[in-house]
Design an enzyme around this catalytic site. Structure first.
Site, PDB file in Angstrom:
ATOM      1  N   MET A   1       0.457  -1.092  -0.078  1.00 49.24           N
ATOM      2  CA  MET A   1      -0.254   0.114  -0.193  1.00 49.24           C
ATOM      3  C   MET A   1       0.803   1.327   0.024  1.00 49.24           C
ATOM      4  O   MET A   1       0.862   2.714  -0.037  1.00 49.24           O
ATOM      5  CB  MET A   1      -0.921  -0.056   1.506  1.00 49.24           C
TER       6      MET A   1
ATOM      7  N   HIS B   1       9.262  -3.437   3.120  1.00 49.63           N
ATOM      8  CA  HIS B   1       9.290  -3.428   2.282  1.00 49.63           C
ATOM      9  C   HIS B   1      10.250  -4.145   1.392  1.00 49.63           C
ATOM     10  O   HIS B   1      10.330  -4.393   0.515  1.00 49.63           O
ATOM     11  CB  HIS B   1       8.157  -1.841   1.361  1.00 49.63           C
TER      12      HIS B   1
ATOM     13  N   GLN C   1     -11.036  -2.569   2.185  1.00 44.60           N
ATOM     14  CA  GLN C   1     -10.219  -3.281   3.540  1.00 44.60           C
ATOM     15  C   GLN C   1      -9.639  -2.600   4.257  1.00 44.60           C
ATOM     16  O   GLN C   1      -9.297  -2.838   5.654  1.00 44.60           O
ATOM     17  CB  GLN C   1      -9.232  -3.844   3.459  1.00 44.60           C
TER      18      GLN C   1
ATOM     19  N   GLY D   1       4.696  -9.836   4.298  1.00 49.70           N
ATOM     20  CA  GLY D   1       5.593 -10.173   5.049  1.00 49.70           C
ATOM     21  C   GLY D   1       4.994 -10.493   6.743  1.00 49.70           C
ATOM     22  O   GLY D   1       3.264 -10.350   6.759  1.00 49.70           O
TER      23      GLY D   1
ATOM     24  N   ASP E   1       2.393  -9.458   9.665  1.00 55.90           N
ATOM     25  CA  ASP E   1       0.878  -9.417   9.690  1.00 55.90           C
ATOM     26  C   ASP E   1       0.751 -10.907   9.261  1.00 55.90           C
ATOM     27  O   ASP E   1       0.170 -10.943   8.458  1.00 55.90           O
ATOM     28  CB  ASP E   1       0.667  -7.986   8.526  1.00 55.90           C
TER      29      ASP E   1
ATOM     30  N   GLN F   1      -2.659 -11.769   8.657  1.00 59.34           N
ATOM     31  CA  GLN F   1      -2.736 -11.575   6.443  1.00 59.34           C
ATOM     32  C   GLN F   1      -2.692 -12.928   5.623  1.00 59.34           C
ATOM     33  O   GLN F   1      -3.267 -13.322   4.902  1.00 59.34           O
ATOM     34  CB  GLN F   1      -2.407 -10.257   6.386  1.00 59.34           C
TER      35      GLN F   1
ATOM     36  N   SER G   1       4.026   1.323   8.182  1.00 56.25           N
ATOM     37  CA  SER G   1       3.886   2.879   8.017  1.00 56.25           C
ATOM     38  C   SER G   1       3.165   3.520   8.898  1.00 56.25           C
ATOM     39  O   SER G   1       3.146   4.551   9.146  1.00 56.25           O
ATOM     40  CB  SER G   1       3.224   2.600   6.747  1.00 56.25           C
ATOM     41  N   ARG G   2       2.130   3.136  10.378  1.00 52.48           N
ATOM     42  CA  ARG G   2       1.711   3.691  10.878  1.00 52.48           C
ATOM     43  C   ARG G   2       2.434   3.806  11.368  1.00 52.48           C
ATOM     44  O   ARG G   2       2.036   4.836  12.746  1.00 52.48           O
ATOM     45  CB  ARG G   2       0.308   2.864  11.273  1.00 52.48           C
TER      46      ARG G   2
HETATM   47  O1  PAF Z   1      -0.632  -5.346   3.887  1.00 47.54           O
HETATM   48  C1  PAF Z   1      -0.244  -4.665   2.973  1.00 47.54           C
HETATM   49  O2  PAF Z   1      -0.429  -3.890   2.681  1.00 47.54           O
HETATM   50  C2  PAF Z   1      -2.212  -4.801   1.902  1.00 47.54           C
HETATM   51  O3  PAF Z   1      -3.065  -5.075   2.621  1.00 47.54           O
HETATM   52  C3  PAF Z   1      -2.252  -5.176   0.739  1.00 47.54           C
HETATM   53  C4  PAF Z   1      -1.666  -7.065   1.077  1.00 47.54           C
HETATM   54  C5  PAF Z   1      -0.888  -5.392  -0.387  1.00 47.54           C
HETATM   55  C6  PAF Z   1      -3.350  -5.743   0.513  1.00 47.54           C
HETATM   56  O4  PAF Z   1      -4.026  -4.473  -0.270  1.00 47.54           O
END
Ligand code: PAF
Length: 282
Positions: A26, A33, A62, A147, A150, A153, A186-187
């Site tokens: 994002m 990253h 999301q 990563g 998360d 995720q 990023s936050r």
């Molecule tokens: O982890 C993220 O930055 C986002 O959740 C992703 C995987 C790019 C999906 O929008």
């Protein structure tokens, strides 16, 4: 690096690639990253026709109605500079390229998506999984990288890929940390100076729990409760601290040796996330 913002341009550019490694993001890129970009390159060598593709797309699907979609940091110029040399193609679609019509078809994630982060963010993993599936279909990579910060995720993406038979390998990249241990995110930049020095405590709590388990503590309920109480006493507001099985992210069962401790908690308005793996050996 070539940057494109439409699916047609991307497909034309990728038509000759022999192998594609893909890092969806994002944006507001940090060393975490960039580490994934390096891992991607290790998977597809340029000299063998390999291509590293990154995407930057802040996915509205999301974010909940009261979340930070509008204020999420968008730093495209700085991101492009950071990617030069490590990425071959950057895909930066506008919202109407990804969602030309209202999205009415979604990925229904597994029940675990309603726990942990999903409990505080209803619909988050459904929106995340839907955009990841769309991006995988658009880019059609052999391997995609995410990563481990998360953790939930990554788990849900692995389940989606396995259960929907998607022809892509999923690679998880280790969490990259600041010198004091804070997981890069990023936050983090939302944090005030005082909160930034407190933020490191989340990882310290997880390290303490990891040590206790390694030293034989098996009452995970008590460990979780103590961690929550300590965080609250220090001014955090806690979404969860949970010891889970690594394989299914369900509450840790006595027979499981591969565990992960996950936590999400807020300092002011900033929600921080971290985790630590624990491997029990006899
Ligand atoms: O982890 C993220 O930055 C986002 O959740 C992703 C995987 C790019 C999906 O929008």
């Amino acid at each position: 690096m070539q940057a494109v913002s439409t699916i047609a341009e991307l497909r034309a550019l990728l038509s000759k690639a022999r192998a594609i490694a893909f890092v969806p993001t994002m944006g507001n890129l940090h060393e975490g990253h960039l580490n994934l970009m390096r891992l991607a390159r290790e998977n597809v060598a340029r000299e063998h026709g390999g291509c590293v593709v990154a995407s930057i797309f802040v996915n509205p699907l999301q974010f909940g109605p009261n979340e930070d979609f509008d204020r999420y940091p968008r730093t495209l110029e700085a991101d492009c500079a950071k990617l030069q040399g490590s990425v071959d193609v950057l895909f930066t679609p506008p919202v109407n390229e990804m969602y030309p019509a209202q999205q009415t078809v979604f990925v229904e994630p597994p029940p675990i998506a309603n726990e942990l982060c999903g409990a505080a963010r209803p619909g988050h993993f459904r929106g995340m999984a839907t955009v990841v599936l769309k991006l995988l279909n658009i880019v059609q990579p052999q391997v995609a990288l995410f990563g481990k910060k998360d953790y939930q995720q990554l788990h849900i993406i692995r389940q989606m890929v396995a259960q929907l038979n998607l022809p892509v390998g999923i690679v998880g990249g280790e969490t990259v940390r600041a010198a004091d241990g804070l997981a890069l995110s990023s936050r983090n930049q939302y944090l005030s100076e005082a909160d930034r020095s407190e933020a490191i405590f989340l990882y310290k709590i997880l390290q303490g729990m990891q040590l206790a388990i390694l030293q034989g503590e098996r009452d995970v309920e008590r460990l979780q409760q103590q961690a929550v109480e300590t965080l609250i006493a220090r001014g955090w507001s806690v979404d969860y601290v949970a010891v889970r099985n690594r394989s299914d992210l369900l509450p840790a069962s006595q027979s499981q040796r591969d565990l992960v401790i996950l936590a999400a908690a807020r300092l002011g308005n900033t929600r921080l996330l971290d985790n630590i793996e624990v491997c029990l050996v006899d």
